[in-house]
Design an enzyme around this catalytic site. Structure first.
Site, short mmCIF file in Angstrom:
data_model
loop_
_atom_site.label_atom_id
_atom_site.label_comp_id
_atom_site.label_asym_id
_atom_site.label_seq_id
_atom_site.Cartn_x
_atom_site.Cartn_y
_atom_site.Cartn_z
N HIS A 69 53.66 67.44 136.95
CA HIS A 69 54.47 68.60 136.57
C HIS A 69 53.94 69.90 137.17
O HIS A 69 54.60 70.94 137.07
CB HIS A 69 54.59 68.70 135.04
CG HIS A 69 53.44 69.34 134.35
ND1 HIS A 69 52.41 68.61 133.78
CD2 HIS A 69 53.14 70.64 134.11
CE1 HIS A 69 51.54 69.44 133.22
NE2 HIS A 69 51.96 70.67 133.41
N ASP A 116 52.54 61.42 134.26
CA ASP A 116 52.24 62.76 134.77
C ASP A 116 50.99 62.72 135.65
O ASP A 116 49.90 63.13 135.25
CB ASP A 116 52.05 63.72 133.59
CG ASP A 116 52.08 65.18 134.00
OD1 ASP A 116 52.41 65.47 135.17
OD2 ASP A 116 51.76 66.05 133.16
N SER A 221 46.47 72.27 133.40
CA SER A 221 47.10 71.01 133.74
C SER A 221 46.60 70.51 135.09
O SER A 221 46.35 71.29 136.00
CB SER A 221 48.61 71.16 133.81
OG SER A 221 49.16 71.18 132.53
#
Length: 279
Positions: A69, A116, A221
């Protein structure tokens, strides 16, 4: 009544929040400079400069692993900086790279962040130094940490829910949380899958804020979750606010993607679990 400018600003903030629902560090401490030489800063163009957007980690010569993402539509001018401790200060250790290949997992789901995981190929091999080195990651057949195990993560993500960002790398130790509880409706429900680990740590004295949760937050992230110095997870997502007791950080389980990782990087599938890749 809100002015046109206020409406435009509000719209921009909302759109940015959809793109950057990422994770960072709440609590924790500043890492010793270059003590985590595998850390990568994925940076996006902002005028004439670059701005940190997501984390990542070096897994082999020319290869960085991160979260899918983080680059939903491709590199779009982003660059990867290795050997970073301070984002703003000049450091002789820094090495900056263009992205020549970008591979998001083909079954990544933006709705719940399933699968992810992404791989980035740098435009050239990095120079191995005290500040830039690859890290081992767990392969299929290896043992993932169980509930209550202490794991750690690092990044340049937000320090709080107001979006305050650190300039220097931070790190935090957290604990693996019960997957069964994370699947409950009052936690993440069906959003949480068997390809995910959840982890957090509830602070107690002598923490600065007793009984507040140490957690990852916006901006980290793609960074690594490590167990015994081996990467077992990728920082993925969590609650809309960081540090919520019923919204631990969620991490993608790296060992579940060994075959895909090897196919992209051209590695032999017989590598031992946790072995540092040589490619």
């Amino acid at each position: 009544m809100a002015s046109e400018r206020e409406r435009l600003v509000a719209t921009a903030v909302f759109l940015a929040s959809l793109i950057t629902q990422s994770e960072g560090i709440i609590g924790g401490r500043e890492a010793a400079p270059h003590s985590r030489p595998y850390m990568a800063s994925i940076q996006a163009p902002e005028g004439q400069n670059l701005k940190h957007e997501c984390g990542g980690f070096v897994v082999a010569q020319q290869w960085v692993m991160t979260a899918a993402h983080c680059l939903p539509t491709g590199p779009n001018g982003r660059r990867v900086v290795l050997g970073v401790h301070s984002l703003s200060e000049p450091e002789d250790t820094k090495q900056t790279f263009d992205i020549v290949e970008h591979h998001n997992h083909p079954h990544f789901s933006p709705s719940n962040y399933e699968n992810d995981i992404a791989l980035i190929k740098l435009d050239r091999p990095f120079n191995v130094s005290e500040a830039v080195q690859a890290v081992a990651f767990l392969r299929a057949g290896g043992t993932n940490p169980g509930t209550g195990a202490e794991v750690d993560t690092a990044g340049w993500g937000s320090l709080d829910n107001l979006g305050s960002r650190p300039d220097k790398l931070k790190e935090v130790a957290v604990e693996v949380f019960s997957s069964a509880r994370c699947k409950r409706g009052d936690y993440f429900g069906r959003k949480f899958t068997d390809n995910m680990i959840c982890a957090h740590k509830v602070c107690s004295d002598p923490c600065d804020q007793p009984h507040k949760k140490e957690d990852s937050c916006d901006g980290d992230s793609g960074g690594p979750l490590l167990y015994n110095h081996v990467v077992v997870g990728i920082t993925s997502n969590g609650g809309k606010k960081c540090g919520q007791l019923k919204k631990p950080g969620i991490y993608t389980i790296v060992s579940h993607y060994t075959e895909w990782i090897h196919s992209i990087m051209g590695l032999q599938p017989t590598a031992a679990p946790g072995q540092r890749p040589s490619g």
